[in-house]
Design a protein around this motif. Structure first.
Motif, mmCIF file in Angstrom:
data_model
loop_
_atom_site.group_PDB
_atom_site.id
_atom_site.type_symbol
_atom_site.label_atom_id
_atom_site.label_comp_id
_atom_site.label_asym_id
_atom_site.label_seq_id
_atom_site.Cartn_x
_atom_site.Cartn_y
_atom_site.Cartn_z
ATOM 1 N N GLU A 1 0.839 -1.226 0.000
ATOM 2 C CA GLU A 1 0.000 0.000 0.000
ATOM 3 C C GLU A 1 0.863 1.261 0.000
ATOM 4 O O GLU A 1 0.606 2.206 -0.758
ATOM 5 C CB GLU A 1 -0.944 0.053 1.224
ATOM 6 N N PHE B 1 2.744 1.884 -3.278
ATOM 7 C CA PHE B 1 1.962 2.504 -4.351
ATOM 8 C C PHE B 1 1.852 4.012 -4.198
ATOM 9 O O PHE B 1 1.860 4.750 -5.188
ATOM 10 C CB PHE B 1 0.577 1.850 -4.476
ATOM 11 N N GLU B 2 1.758 4.465 -2.945
ATOM 12 C CA GLU B 2 1.719 5.920 -2.717
ATOM 13 C C GLU B 2 3.048 6.532 -3.203
ATOM 14 O O GLU B 2 3.061 7.601 -3.816
ATOM 15 C CB GLU B 2 1.568 6.226 -1.219
ATOM 16 N N LEU C 1 -2.965 -5.955 -5.592
ATOM 17 C CA LEU C 1 -3.069 -4.490 -5.577
ATOM 18 C C LEU C 1 -2.505 -3.908 -6.875
ATOM 19 O O LEU C 1 -3.071 -2.967 -7.450
ATOM 20 C CB LEU C 1 -2.275 -3.953 -4.376
ATOM 21 N N GLU D 1 -4.882 -4.160 -9.654
ATOM 22 C CA GLU D 1 -5.978 -3.201 -9.514
ATOM 23 C C GLU D 1 -5.521 -1.765 -9.814
ATOM 24 O O GLU D 1 -6.209 -1.012 -10.475
ATOM 25 C CB GLU D 1 -6.456 -3.321 -8.061
ATOM 26 N N LYS D 2 -4.297 -1.424 -9.319
ATOM 27 C CA LYS D 2 -3.905 -0.011 -9.358
ATOM 28 C C LYS D 2 -3.000 0.375 -10.522
ATOM 29 O O LYS D 2 -2.928 1.548 -10.863
ATOM 30 C CB LYS D 2 -3.171 0.353 -8.063
#
Ligand SMILES: C[S@@+](CC[C@H](N)C(=O)[O-])C[C@H]1O[C@@H](n2cnc3c(N)ncnc32)[C@H](O)[C@@H]1O
Length: 288
Positions: free
Chosen positions: A66, A69-70, A102, A105-106
Motif C-alpha cells: 500500500e 503505491f503511494e 493491488l 488493480e492499481k
C-alpha cells in the motif's frame, strides 16, 4: 531472566495478525502518507540520470504494497512521461500475493512494470552477487523492516551500493524519541530479536554518507494492553516486543517491568482516559 520467548517475526501468520492490529490502532500509515504528500515530492525531484526514459525503484520488505503505491504515484507525478520499473523484495508469500493483487488493480493505465522477488534481502544480495549482476536503482526504500535483517550495517551498505547516480535511499523507522526506542533501549536485551535498528544513524555516520532526517508524529492506542486477558492487548504487546505470546511466555518480572515502563512517558501519555503510545517516525533520506 530465563524464558521460552520466541520472536514474533519468525511466525509469518501470527506476525501479520499483530501487524494488522497495529495498523488499525495506530496512525502509522497516515503518518507515512503525510510524509509522502508533503516531503517526498522534493526528495524525488532530483532522482534519475539525465536523459533517461525510465526510473528504477526497489522496495525492500514491502509487505502488501500500500505504501509502495503511494510512493510510486508521487515519483510518477514528479517525472511524468518516464516509465517506472518497480522491483520488490518481500519474503512473506501472503504479503506478496496481496501486493500483486493491488498491482493488478492499481497499475492499470500507469506506466509501471514489476519484478517480484519472494525472498529475504539477504537472499536477494546473495543471488545478485552469484550472478555477478545487479541493477542500479534511482530510488530504494526500506520501510519498517530493518528489525528483521541479520545485519543492519551490511544491509544498509549493500542497498546503498545499488543506488544509481542521483539515487536516494529512504529508511523509515521509529524516531529516537519515540516509545519503541525507549522501550528497546531499556528492555531490548531481554527480547529474542536483536535491536539493531537503534544503530542506523551510527552506521550512516560511519559510511560518511549524506543524509537528512524528517521526524513526524504518530500515535498508537495501547489501552487494551493494560486490560488483563484482552486478546487485542496481547497481540499489540507481541508487536511492540516482537515476542510471540509475550504475555504468556515472558518471565513475570519482565512482563511487569515492560507494562510499567510502557504506561508512562517517554513511552506513553494519557489522553481522554486512553493510553497513547508515542509512535513518532523518522524518515531518513540518504544520498548516493
Ligand atoms: C513491519 S512490515 C512493513 C511492511 C511495509 N513496508 C509497511 O510499512 O507497511 C516488515 C516487512 O518486512 C518483511 N521482512 C522481514 N524480514 C525481511 C528480510 N530479511 N528482508 C526483506 N524483507 C523482510 C516482512 O515480511 C514484512 O512484510
Amino acid at each position: 531472566m530465563e524464558s521460552s520467548m520466541k520472536a514474533l517475526s519468525s511466525d509469518f501468520g501470527l506476525y501479520f495478525k499483530s501487524f494488522n492490529l497495529f495498523i488499525e490502532r495506530s496512525t502509522e500509515h497516515q503518518c507515512m502518507e503525510k510524509f509522502i504528500d508533503e516531503n517526498l515530492p522534493d526528495v524525488v525531484t532530483s532522482i534519475g540520470k539525465k536523459g533517461v526514459s525510465s526510473l528504477n525503484v526497489l522496495g525492500v520488505g514491502s509487505g502488501s504494497g500500500e505504501i509502495d503505491f503511494e510512493i510510486l504515484g508521487k515519483i510518477q507525478s514528479k517525472h511524468p512521461g518516464l516509465s517506472i520499473h518497480n522491483e520488490v523484495v518481500e519474503p512473506n508469500p501472503n504479503q506478496i500475493t496481496k501486493y500483486k493483487d493491488l498491482a493488478k488493480e492499481k497499475a492499470q493505465g500507469l506506466n509501471i512494470s514489476f519484478t517480484w522477488n519472494q525472498m529475504r534481502s539477504e537472499e536477494y544480495e546473495k543471488q545478485n552477487k552469484e550472478r555477478k549482476e545487479s541493477r542500479k536503482f534511482d530510488f530504494i526504500h526500506m520501510i519498517q523492516m530493518l528489525y528483521f535483517v541479520q545485519s543492519v550495517p551490511d544491509t544498509i551498505k549493500y542497498f546503498h551500493s545499488l543506488l544509481e547516480t542521483n539515487g536516494k535511499l529512504l529508511i523509515i523507522q521509529p524516531s529516537g524519541d519515540g516509545g519503541c526506542h525507549s522501550l528497546w533501549n531499556k528492555a531490548g536485551s531481554y527480547f529474542p530479536t536483536k535491536s539493531g535498528f537503534l544503530g542506523v544513524q551510527k552506521v550512516l555516520d560511519e559510511m560518511r554518507v549524506k543524509y537528512q532526517i524528517y521526524e513526524l508524529p504518530s500515535d498508537m492506542d495501547i489501552t487494551e494492553c493494560f486490560i488483563e486477558g484482552n486478546e487485542n492487548g496481547e497481540r499489540l504487546l507481541d508487536f511492540i516486543t516482537d515476542v510471540a505470546d509475550f504475555g504468556k511466555t515472558a518471565p513475570p518480572d519482565l512482563k511487569a517491568e515492560v507494562l510499567r515502563y510502557l504506561r508512562h512517558p517517554p513511552c506513553s501519555r494519557v489522553e481522554n482516559e486512553k493510553i497513547i503510545f508515542n509512535n513518532d517516525l523518522y524518515f531518513i533520506v540518504v544520498d548516493n
